[in-house]
Design a protein around this motif. Structure first.
Motif, PDB file in Angstrom:
ATOM      1  N   ARG A   3      84.071  58.465  42.545  1.00 43.01           N
ATOM      2  CA  ARG A   3      84.449  58.922  41.038  1.00 43.01           C
ATOM      3  C   ARG A   3      83.113  59.963  40.547  1.00 43.01           C
ATOM      4  O   ARG A   3      83.604  61.372  40.238  1.00 43.01           O
ATOM      5  N   ALA A   4      82.085  60.097  41.922  1.00 42.30           N
ATOM      6  CA  ALA A   4      81.004  61.344  41.260  1.00 42.30           C
ATOM      7  C   ALA A   4      81.183  62.428  42.031  1.00 42.30           C
ATOM      8  O   ALA A   4      81.844  63.517  40.995  1.00 42.30           O
ATOM      9  N   LEU A   5      82.248  62.661  42.668  1.00 39.58           N
ATOM     10  CA  LEU A   5      82.914  63.924  43.841  1.00 39.58           C
ATOM     11  C   LEU A   5      83.888  64.199  42.545  1.00 39.58           C
ATOM     12  O   LEU A   5      83.870  65.183  42.201  1.00 39.58           O
ATOM     13  N   GLU A   6      84.692  63.494  41.755  1.00 39.46           N
ATOM     14  CA  GLU A   6      85.791  64.071  41.772  1.00 39.46           C
ATOM     15  C   GLU A   6      85.616  63.459  39.702  1.00 39.46           C
ATOM     16  O   GLU A   6      86.001  65.580  39.318  1.00 39.46           O
ATOM     17  N   ALA A   7      84.405  63.898  39.301  1.00 37.69           N
ATOM     18  CA  ALA A   7      83.502  64.321  38.289  1.00 37.69           C
ATOM     19  C   ALA A   7      82.347  66.563  38.448  1.00 37.69           C
ATOM     20  O   ALA A   7      82.356  67.178  37.166  1.00 37.69           O
ATOM     21  N   GLY A   8      83.393  66.426  39.625  1.00 43.89           N
ATOM     22  CA  GLY A   8      81.843  67.346  40.376  1.00 43.89           C
ATOM     23  C   GLY A   8      81.138  67.089  40.914  1.00 43.89           C
ATOM     24  O   GLY A   8      80.120  68.880  41.199  1.00 43.89           O
ATOM     25  N   VAL A   9      80.539  66.528  41.050  1.00 43.80           N
ATOM     26  CA  VAL A   9      79.331  66.469  41.758  1.00 43.80           C
ATOM     27  C   VAL A   9      79.168  66.485  43.024  1.00 43.80           C
ATOM     28  O   VAL A   9      80.239  66.062  43.623  1.00 43.80           O
ATOM     29  N   ASN A  10      78.483  67.295  43.842  1.00 39.31           N
ATOM     30  CA  ASN A  10      78.511  68.185  45.264  1.00 39.31           C
ATOM     31  C   ASN A  10      77.469  68.200  46.013  1.00 39.31           C
ATOM     32  O   ASN A  10      77.492  68.914  47.452  1.00 39.31           O
ATOM     33  N   TYR A  11      76.577  67.523  45.890  1.00 41.48           N
ATOM     34  CA  TYR A  11      75.277  67.121  46.427  1.00 41.48           C
ATOM     35  C   TYR A  11      75.134  66.438  46.767  1.00 41.48           C
ATOM     36  O   TYR A  11      75.008  64.996  45.892  1.00 41.48           O
ATOM     37  N   ILE A  12      75.781  65.345  48.183  1.00 42.25           N
ATOM     38  CA  ILE A  12      75.093  64.322  47.988  1.00 42.25           C
ATOM     39  C   ILE A  12      73.841  64.022  49.312  1.00 42.25           C
ATOM     40  O   ILE A  12      74.168  64.896  50.827  1.00 42.25           O
ATOM     41  N   ASP A  13      72.671  62.664  49.283  1.00 40.77           N
ATOM     42  CA  ASP A  13      71.609  63.364  50.059  1.00 40.77           C
ATOM     43  C   ASP A  13      71.355  61.592  50.588  1.00 40.77           C
ATOM     44  O   ASP A  13      71.957  61.073  49.968  1.00 40.77           O
ATOM     45  N   THR A  14      71.559  61.831  51.633  1.00 42.29           N
ATOM     46  CA  THR A  14      71.307  60.291  53.070  1.00 42.29           C
ATOM     47  C   THR A  14      69.875  60.455  53.297  1.00 42.29           C
ATOM     48  O   THR A  14      69.336  61.550  53.438  1.00 42.29           O
ATOM     49  N   ALA A  15      69.721  60.015  54.429  1.00 44.26           N
ATOM     50  CA  ALA A  15      68.520  59.451  55.240  1.00 44.26           C
ATOM     51  C   ALA A  15      69.027  58.836  56.619  1.00 44.26           C
ATOM     52  O   ALA A  15      69.561  57.989  56.881  1.00 44.26           O
ATOM     53  N   HIS A  16      68.107  58.797  57.662  1.00 39.06           N
ATOM     54  CA  HIS A  16      68.385  58.220  59.208  1.00 39.06           C
ATOM     55  C   HIS A  16      68.154  57.076  58.814  1.00 39.06           C
ATOM     56  O   HIS A  16      69.164  56.205  59.299  1.00 39.06           O
ATOM     57  N   PHE A  17      66.806  56.284  58.086  1.00 41.09           N
ATOM     58  CA  PHE A  17      66.829  55.411  58.228  1.00 41.09           C
ATOM     59  C   PHE A  17      67.365  54.340  56.748  1.00 41.09           C
ATOM     60  O   PHE A  17      66.755  52.949  56.439  1.00 41.09           O
ATOM     61  N   TYR A  18      67.714  55.037  55.666  1.00 46.40           N
ATOM     62  CA  TYR A  18      68.283  54.363  54.289  1.00 46.40           C
ATOM     63  C   TYR A  18      69.133  53.019  54.579  1.00 46.40           C
ATOM     64  O   TYR A  18      69.916  53.059  55.361  1.00 46.40           O
ATOM     65  N   GLN A  19      68.588  52.190  53.751  1.00 49.58           N
ATOM     66  CA  GLN A  19      69.217  50.583  53.951  1.00 49.58           C
ATOM     67  C   GLN A  19      69.660  50.136  55.213  1.00 49.58           C
ATOM     68  O   GLN A  19      70.215  50.390  55.497  1.00 49.58           O
ATOM     69  N   ASN A  20      68.403  49.926  55.794  1.00 51.27           N
ATOM     70  CA  ASN A  20      68.272  49.790  57.572  1.00 51.27           C
ATOM     71  C   ASN A  20      69.048  50.352  57.994  1.00 51.27           C
ATOM     72  O   ASN A  20      69.756  49.668  58.416  1.00 51.27           O
ATOM     73  N   SER A  21      69.191  51.728  58.294  1.00 55.70           N
ATOM     74  CA  SER A  21      69.944  52.809  59.182  1.00 55.70           C
ATOM     75  C   SER A  21      71.319  52.973  58.883  1.00 55.70           C
ATOM     76  O   SER A  21      72.190  53.195  59.814  1.00 55.70           O
ATOM     77  N   GLN A  22      72.336  51.900  57.189  1.00 58.18           N
ATOM     78  CA  GLN A  22      73.170  51.674  57.395  1.00 58.18           C
ATOM     79  C   GLN A  22      73.667  52.822  56.909  1.00 58.18           C
ATOM     80  O   GLN A  22      75.482  53.324  56.523  1.00 58.18           O
ATOM     81  N   ASN A  23      72.980  53.400  56.042  1.00 61.40           N
ATOM     82  CA  ASN A  23      73.355  54.353  55.018  1.00 61.40           C
ATOM     83  C   ASN A  23      74.660  55.632  55.532  1.00 61.40           C
ATOM     84  O   ASN A  23      75.378  56.174  55.024  1.00 61.40           O
ATOM     85  N   GLU A  24      73.750  56.524  56.473  1.00 58.95           N
ATOM     86  CA  GLU A  24      74.468  57.185  57.116  1.00 58.95           C
ATOM     87  C   GLU A  24      75.935  56.919  57.879  1.00 58.95           C
ATOM     88  O   GLU A  24      76.945  57.913  57.609  1.00 58.95           O
ATOM     89  N   PRO A  25      75.855  56.137  58.338  1.00 53.76           N
ATOM     90  CA  PRO A  25      77.326  55.672  59.430  1.00 53.76           C
ATOM     91  C   PRO A  25      77.960  55.273  58.045  1.00 53.76           C
ATOM     92  O   PRO A  25      79.188  55.933  57.923  1.00 53.76           O
TER      93      PRO A  25
END
Length: 378
Positions: A42-64
């Motif tokens: 929904r955010a991408l469709e509305a024009g958001v184009n910066y996606i921020d993640t990190a190696h360990f976010y949410q017990n390392s689930q986030n990047e995958p």
């Protein structure tokens, strides 16, 4: 969607960035993928184009998860940012292994923005000593990193030392209308502006605290602009700073996504009276909080199983919420007995990891005593 163009970096970023560290999860902490995918798309469709993640976010689930969620989205449609966990790196070989894993998880040969994650004095000195800065510069020459920066959690003196060390493409700091003198703060903002280093802003709503104000303070803001949420006020304050490239929001529900999109579709700078009103709101909040926890979960997992962020979230809420049940029920019905502060072993690991430099074991004991004393609602 409003955008900020930076010609030297060759980017045109959405002023609202999607911070991926707070995707909704189930009771076991597993990301609710259907809901999270819907939010991100929904955010991408509305024009958001910066996606921020990190190696360990949410017990390392986030990047995958982010890698799976972005499959099928044209790579040129978004800027992807991730971070090297500096506390896990003891050699260039360690960094190389982590970077290769990040490429695999995120299904990308390159990262548009790559950060040395959560720098403080000791971690920065270690990265210099190990040659990690030079290694990242080599990755940039190879095109695997398009823009090289860092995220920061220490005091202004350390920030100035790091920022002047080399010519950075960008940096990421914590900033909101309440914490103007915390960490890099507004002094750091002005220094970055002077050195022409654009900023990515994290914690603009202070982990959600500025989206859920006490009734009297929320009423004061609503009287001035009834169409704006409390979160919108906080985001507009940060977005009004001209050297800000992107404002990250860690959204955890579709309601928050829609509210943020509405803010950045109709973005208006705060006028003088509105700035004064926010300063008054900040003064009032400073008198009411227990400690400065933002719920970032850098302290987790606790070796003893204590749910540190939930203790402080509920403790800080005690003087900020309108209904005592909002504290009593989660404390007594949701937080498990084995996750409470009486199981803390005082190992100090959490204090070493805390970006806010909170005296966590001492505050945990105080928090538990106060929360145990909250009367049961009728």
């Amino acid at each position: 969607m409003r955008y900020r163009e930076h010609k030297a970096l060759g980017v045109r970023t959405s002023l609202l960035g999607f911070g991926c560290m707070r995707f909704p999860t189930d009771e076991q902490g597993v990301i609710l993928e259907d809901a999270a995918v819907a939010m991100l798309h929904r955010a991408l469709e509305a024009g958001v184009n910066y996606i921020d993640t990190a190696h360990f976010y949410q017990n390392s689930q986030n990047e995958p998860f982010v890698g799976r969620a972005l499959e099928g989205v044209p790579r040129e449609n978004y800027y992807l940012a991730t971070k090297l966990p500096t506390w896990k790196v003891d050699s260039v070989a360690d960094a190389q292994a982590i970077f290769a894993l990040q490429q695999e998880r995120l299904k990308s040969e390159y990262f548009d923005f790559y950060l040395l994650h959560s720098l403080d004095k000791k971690r920065w000195e270690r990265m210099v000593e190990l040659g990690i800065v030079e290694w990242c510069e080599q990755l940039q020459r190879e095109g695997k990193i398009r823009r090289f920066g860092f995220s920061f959690h220490d005091d202004y003196t350390v920030f100035e030392q790091i920022l002047r060390y080399r010519t950075w493409d960008f940096c990421q700091i914590q900033l909101n209308y309440l914490d103007t003198q915390v960490q890099a703060g507004m002094r750091g903002y002005r220094l970055a502006e002077e050195l022409r280093v654009p900023l990515i802003i994290m914690e603009p709503v202070k982990g959600g605290a500025l989206a859920c104000l006490p009734e009297d303070l929320e009423a004061g803001l609503a009287a001035a602009r009834p169409e704006w949420s409390s979160a919108s006020w906080a985001l507009r304050w940060v977005a009004g700073l001209p050297n800000v490239l992107t404002v990250l929001s860690g959204m955890s529900s579709m309601e928050q996504v829609e509210d943020n999109l509405a803010t950045f579709e109709t973005l208006e700078p705060l006028n003088g009276e509105e700035q004064t009103l926010l300063e008054h709101t900040a003064d009032q909040l400073r008198m009411r909080r227990k400690n400065g926890c933002t719920g970032c979960e850098y302290c987790m997992p606790c070796p003893a199983g204590v749910d540190i962020p939930e203790h402080f979230r509920l403790w800080n809420r005690m003087d900020q919420c309108r209904d005592g049940a909002l504290v009593w029920k989660p404390w007594n019905q949701t937080v498990k007995p084995e996750a409470k502060a009486d199981h803390c072993i005082g190992c100090g690991r959490c204090e070493q990891l805390c970006p806010q430099h909170i005296s966590i074991p001492a505050d945990l004991a105080r928090a538990k005593a106060d929360l145990d004393a909250v009367p049961r609602p009728n």
